[in-house]
Design an enzyme around this catalytic site. Structure first.
Site, mmCIF file in Angstrom:
data_model
loop_
_atom_site.group_PDB
_atom_site.id
_atom_site.type_symbol
_atom_site.label_atom_id
_atom_site.label_comp_id
_atom_site.label_asym_id
_atom_site.label_seq_id
_atom_site.Cartn_x
_atom_site.Cartn_y
_atom_site.Cartn_z
ATOM 1 N N HIS A 97 -48.934 118.448 61.723
ATOM 2 C CA HIS A 97 -49.779 117.243 61.839
ATOM 3 C C HIS A 97 -48.967 116.070 61.286
ATOM 4 O O HIS A 97 -48.817 115.056 61.938
ATOM 5 C CB HIS A 97 -51.083 117.463 61.059
ATOM 6 N N GLU A 99 -48.231 109.059 63.399
ATOM 7 C CA GLU A 99 -47.734 109.574 62.110
ATOM 8 C C GLU A 99 -46.547 108.755 61.614
ATOM 9 O O GLU A 99 -46.398 108.521 60.415
ATOM 10 C CB GLU A 99 -47.364 111.063 62.247
ATOM 11 N N HIS A 134 -47.465 107.144 58.202
ATOM 12 C CA HIS A 134 -46.838 107.845 57.074
ATOM 13 C C HIS A 134 -45.315 107.691 57.040
ATOM 14 O O HIS A 134 -44.724 107.500 55.976
ATOM 15 C CB HIS A 134 -47.188 109.335 57.118
HETATM 16 O O1 U2P Z 1 -58.157 113.689 55.993
HETATM 17 C C1 U2P Z 1 -58.232 112.715 56.982
HETATM 18 C C2 U2P Z 1 -56.895 112.046 57.227
HETATM 19 O O2 U2P Z 1 -56.434 111.354 56.083
HETATM 20 C C3 U2P Z 1 -55.004 111.449 55.991
HETATM 21 N N1 U2P Z 1 -54.656 112.191 54.758
HETATM 22 C C4 U2P Z 1 -55.550 113.035 54.186
HETATM 23 C C5 U2P Z 1 -55.283 113.674 52.996
HETATM 24 C C6 U2P Z 1 -54.056 113.450 52.349
HETATM 25 O O3 U2P Z 1 -53.761 113.996 51.268
HETATM 26 N N2 U2P Z 1 -53.150 112.602 52.942
HETATM 27 C C7 U2P Z 1 -53.420 111.973 54.120
HETATM 28 O O4 U2P Z 1 -52.595 111.225 54.607
HETATM 29 C C8 U2P Z 1 -54.583 112.079 57.294
HETATM 30 O O5 U2P Z 1 -54.489 110.994 58.225
HETATM 31 P P1 U2P Z 1 -53.760 110.980 59.620
HETATM 32 O O6 U2P Z 1 -52.300 111.156 59.368
HETATM 33 O O7 U2P Z 1 -54.323 112.094 60.441
HETATM 34 O O8 U2P Z 1 -54.102 109.642 60.196
HETATM 35 C C9 U2P Z 1 -55.771 112.983 57.551
HETATM 36 O O9 U2P Z 1 -55.858 113.456 58.860
#
Ligand code: U2P
Length: 212
Positions: A63, A106, A110
């Site tokens: 993911h 992503e 991130h």
């Molecule tokens: O849990 C929902 C979304 O929040 C992001 N997430 C969650 C927990 C964590 O420790 N870190 C984090 O980034 C994720 O976001 P996404 O990358 O999917 O947009 C997760 O899916």
């Protein structure tokens, strides 16, 4: 009165649940969470049977590789607009994250906080993913399984020397296995997850739909 209000506001802020920072600075974070999604659960929940991910027999997919803070939460969207992901990097990332929109998301959310180029960030994600050995039950299972988070953690710990029950957090959604979240330091060695990530773990037993 104003003073009291300020104290109250600070107290409320301090007890807010784990949340992302509004933004963050590239490279300013404490550790990584490698979030591995159980693809059959995702496809079942989304009612998807075709496409680059759900039309294939994926089991664990990446993911994301998420920079995280020690205290709480994580930085996100650190560079706007994010530099483009080249076709070559995209092709490579598709082998472990089989959805081009998710790869772009992503990277923007991130990856831009990692302080690395897209090339290095996804290479890092690939290294983290390949470091983790899937237990037999997670390698292309063709029948439905039911397990709880502790049992799943145990299987991963046994298959991956160095991993401990504090470096893995197993999440569920709609009683299905959702994700195996593994905590890694910046050199991709196992480390304890911060309390907010440990708290994401599922407390019920969950179903693992098989690969198609
Ligand atoms: O849990 C929902 C979304 O929040 C992001 N997430 C969650 C927990 C964590 O420790 N870190 C984090 O980034 C994720 O976001 P996404 O990358 O999917 O947009 C997760 O899916």
């Amino acid at each position: 009165i104003m003073h009291l209000r300020a104290i109250l506001a600070a107290a409320i802020l301090a007890f807010l649940p784990a949340a992302a920072d509004a933004a963050g600075k590239p490279g300013e974070f404490d550790y990584y969470v490698l979030s591995l999604s159980w693809s059959p659960s995702f496809c079942q929940i989304k009612h998807k049977t075709s496409g680059s991910q759900c039309g294939k027999s994926f089991d664990l997919v990446v993911h994301g590789l998420w920079p995280q803070y020690e205290t709480n939460g994580w930085p996100q969207f650190c560079v706007a607009p994010p530099p483009a992901v080249s076709p070559r990097v995209m092709r490579q990332a598709m082998t472990f994250t089989p959805d081009s929109d998710l790869i772009k998301h992503e990277w923007a959310k991130h990856g831009t906080c990692s302080g690395d180029t897209a090339n290095d960030y996804f290479a890092h994600a690939a290294s983290a993913f390949h470091k983790i050995k899937a237990p037999v039950s997670f390698d292309q299972p063709h029948s439905l399984q039911t397990m709880d988070a502790a049992m799943i953690a145990r299987l991963f710990i046994t298959a991956n020397p160095g991993m401990t029950d504090k470096s893995i957090s197993v999440t569920c959604q709609e009683s299905l296995l959702q994700e195996i979240r593994v905590c890694l330091d910046r050199n991709l060695n196992y480390r304890d997850c911060a309390p907010d990530v440990q708290a994401q773990a599922c407390s019920t037993s969950m179903t693992l739909p098989p690969v198609k």
